[in-house]
Design a protein around this motif. Sequence first.
Motif, PDB file in Angstrom:
ATOM      1  N   UNK A  17      -2.801   4.217   0.674  1.00 23.37           N
ATOM      2  CA  UNK A  17      -1.808   3.765   1.651  1.00 23.37           C
ATOM      3  C   UNK A  17      -0.651   3.066   0.926  1.00 23.37           C
ATOM      4  N   UNK A  18      -0.960   2.440  -0.219  1.00 23.37           N
ATOM      5  CA  UNK A  18       0.065   1.706  -0.974  1.00 23.37           C
ATOM      6  C   UNK A  18       1.194   2.637  -1.436  1.00 23.37           C
ATOM      7  N   UNK A  19       0.861   3.901  -1.664  1.00 23.77           N
ATOM      8  CA  UNK A  19       1.874   4.865  -2.098  1.00 23.77           C
ATOM      9  C   UNK A  19       2.912   5.078  -0.979  1.00 23.77           C
ATOM     10  N   UNK A  20       2.509   4.836   0.261  1.00 18.21           N
ATOM     11  CA  UNK A  20       3.382   5.057   1.432  1.00 18.21           C
ATOM     12  C   UNK A  20       3.964   3.744   1.964  1.00 18.21           C
ATOM     13  N   UNK A  21       3.901   2.695   1.138  1.00 15.18           N
ATOM     14  CA  UNK A  21       4.597   1.455   1.509  1.00 15.18           C
ATOM     15  C   UNK A  21       3.751   0.417   2.225  1.00 15.18           C
ATOM     16  N   UNK A  22       2.428   0.645   2.305  1.00 15.80           N
ATOM     17  CA  UNK A  22       1.556  -0.354   2.938  1.00 15.80           C
ATOM     18  C   UNK A  22       0.990  -1.278   1.858  1.00 15.80           C
ATOM     19  N   UNK A  23       0.603  -2.494   2.233  1.00 14.32           N
ATOM     20  CA  UNK A  23       0.160  -3.434   1.204  1.00 14.32           C
ATOM     21  C   UNK A  23      -1.196  -3.078   0.591  1.00 14.32           C
ATOM     22  N   UNK A 143       3.862   9.709  -9.211  1.00 10.39           N
ATOM     23  CA  UNK A 143       4.588   8.786  -8.326  1.00 10.39           C
ATOM     24  C   UNK A 143       3.773   7.507  -8.150  1.00 10.39           C
ATOM     25  N   UNK A 144       3.655   6.716  -9.197  1.00  7.57           N
ATOM     26  CA  UNK A 144       2.791   5.532  -9.094  1.00  7.57           C
ATOM     27  C   UNK A 144       3.380   4.492  -8.152  1.00  7.57           C
ATOM     28  N   UNK A 145       2.494   3.767  -7.498  1.00  4.36           N
ATOM     29  CA  UNK A 145       3.000   2.701  -6.625  1.00  4.36           C
ATOM     30  C   UNK A 145       3.496   1.531  -7.456  1.00  4.36           C
ATOM     31  N   UNK A 146       2.983   1.369  -8.677  1.00  6.10           N
ATOM     32  CA  UNK A 146       3.374   0.222  -9.508  1.00  6.10           C
ATOM     33  C   UNK A 146       2.348  -0.898  -9.471  1.00  6.10           C
ATOM     34  N   UNK A 147       1.262  -0.693  -8.751  1.00  7.23           N
ATOM     35  CA  UNK A 147       0.280  -1.775  -8.615  1.00  7.23           C
ATOM     36  C   UNK A 147      -0.461  -2.018  -9.937  1.00  7.23           C
ATOM     37  N   UNK A 148      -0.753  -0.951 -10.688  1.00 10.46           N
ATOM     38  CA  UNK A 148      -1.521  -1.121 -11.940  1.00 10.46           C
ATOM     39  C   UNK A 148      -0.752  -1.960 -12.953  1.00 10.46           C
ATOM     40  N   UNK A 149       0.508  -1.570 -13.213  1.00  8.03           N
ATOM     41  CA  UNK A 149       1.271  -2.315 -14.213  1.00  8.03           C
ATOM     42  C   UNK A 149       1.481  -3.764 -13.784  1.00  8.03           C
ATOM     43  N   UNK A 150       1.602  -3.992 -12.466  1.00 11.85           N
ATOM     44  CA  UNK A 150       1.829  -5.369 -11.992  1.00 11.85           C
ATOM     45  C   UNK A 150       0.587  -6.223 -12.237  1.00 11.85           C
ATOM     46  N   UNK A 159      -1.035  -9.170  -4.456  1.00 14.91           N
ATOM     47  CA  UNK A 159      -0.823  -8.549  -3.152  1.00 14.91           C
ATOM     48  C   UNK A 159       0.477  -7.799  -3.334  1.00 14.91           C
ATOM     49  N   UNK A 160       0.440  -6.490  -3.100  1.00 18.75           N
ATOM     50  CA  UNK A 160       1.516  -5.644  -3.597  1.00 18.75           C
ATOM     51  C   UNK A 160       2.039  -4.733  -2.492  1.00 18.75           C
ATOM     52  N   UNK A 161       3.347  -4.679  -2.355  1.00 16.31           N
ATOM     53  CA  UNK A 161       3.943  -3.670  -1.462  1.00 16.31           C
ATOM     54  C   UNK A 161       5.000  -2.914  -2.264  1.00 16.31           C
ATOM     55  N   UNK A 162       4.791  -1.611  -2.386  1.00 22.35           N
ATOM     56  CA  UNK A 162       5.689  -0.773  -3.175  1.00 22.35           C
ATOM     57  C   UNK A 162       7.151  -0.965  -2.759  1.00 22.35           C
ATOM     58  N   UNK A 163       8.031  -1.081  -3.712  1.00 23.91           N
ATOM     59  CA  UNK A 163       9.477  -1.218  -3.500  1.00 23.91           C
ATOM     60  C   UNK A 163       9.881  -2.483  -2.736  1.00 23.91           C
ATOM     61  N   UNK A 211      -1.775   3.144   8.118  1.00 24.38           N
ATOM     62  CA  UNK A 211      -1.430   1.902   8.823  1.00 24.38           C
ATOM     63  C   UNK A 211      -2.667   1.012   8.981  1.00 24.38           C
ATOM     64  N   UNK A 212      -3.784   1.642   9.326  1.00 24.48           N
ATOM     65  CA  UNK A 212      -5.016   0.845   9.482  1.00 24.48           C
ATOM     66  C   UNK A 212      -5.457   0.271   8.141  1.00 24.48           C
ATOM     67  N   UNK A 213      -5.279   1.035   7.085  1.00 24.12           N
ATOM     68  CA  UNK A 213      -5.628   0.506   5.755  1.00 24.12           C
ATOM     69  C   UNK A 213      -4.712  -0.678   5.408  1.00 24.12           C
TER      70      UNK A 213
END
Length: 309
Positions: A17-23, A143-150, A159-163, A211-213
């Motif tokens: 879900x994080x790839x689609x902008x969810x936390x 298309x990584x969300x960026x959570x790993x590097x963070x 707690x991460x939200x892409x972009x 969204x539920x995730x």
Amino acid sequence: MTVAYASGKVILFGEHAVVYGYPAIAVPVTEVQAQAWVEPGPGGQGVVVVAPDLGRRVVVREAADDDPLARIVRLTLQAMRRTVEPDLTITVTSTVPIARGMGSGAAVSTAIVRALAGHFHHWFPSRAISDLVYQTEILYHGTPSGIDNTVIAFEKPVYFIKDRGWEIFWVGKPFRLVIADTGIMSSTREVVSDVRRRYQSAPDQYRSLFERIGQIAVAARTAIQQGDLDAMAALMDENHALLQEIGVSCPELDRLVTAAREGGALGAKLSGAGRGGNMIALVTEETEGRVSMMLRLTGATHVIATEVR
Ligand code: PMV
């Protein structure tokens, strides 16, 4: 010689879900680490990266543009404004399992940045390290969300939200996780693109799953901050069920998740891209041994425990 380290990580909540902008929430796992040694090399060789575990020797000046080891070296030297290529040998080893959702690529890149910075007495803020490492995550993951590097660069629960950004957050009460490996290598890139295809063919259904995730990740953050293990456990179970619906679990992961629960874990779920890789179980000091044993008996190839604080 300069040595630097970087930990692995697991995603607690919100993968895909994080790839689609969810936390999403991820935490470092210091029990597994990548290491990079930098030492002067023979004159004229430029930078050579040796990765014995991967059976690789990369001469940076000859390497392709999309070689992740060469890319992180080039980017780091550029960021330090080193215009003349130094003669260095960088040796990289790692106990972070490859392609199992524990951030092996990001850990190796982070260790290289830190070791090069140490060698040149340069200081990078964690944020700059994270940004550099993201450039190699693109090569590993598409298309990584960026959570790993963070999470790996900051080495704190995030707690991460892409972009939109991320926050380091405080854990109300330390908790223990058992992490068990199915032994199956899984390509994050392939699983993420398969999920994208499924999303494109059933956008409403997938949006509502994501969204539920996302709602689970929001609730989980509060539960973690309050040290509410029962709430966290229920959210992990729910998150796993949604990942099954998305189509990223597999029989081996499901078996380990069931075994962990039977062994007394409070909650359990797959972690990372899925279709292999690792699962995580929330345990107490009393249940940790039994859960680990159940996971081994059910076929886990590696079982480690970590405390999140
Ligand atoms: O398998 P991992 O830990 O690299 O996790 C991938 C997590 C995803 O959400 C599936 C992808 C991403 O870029 O966040």
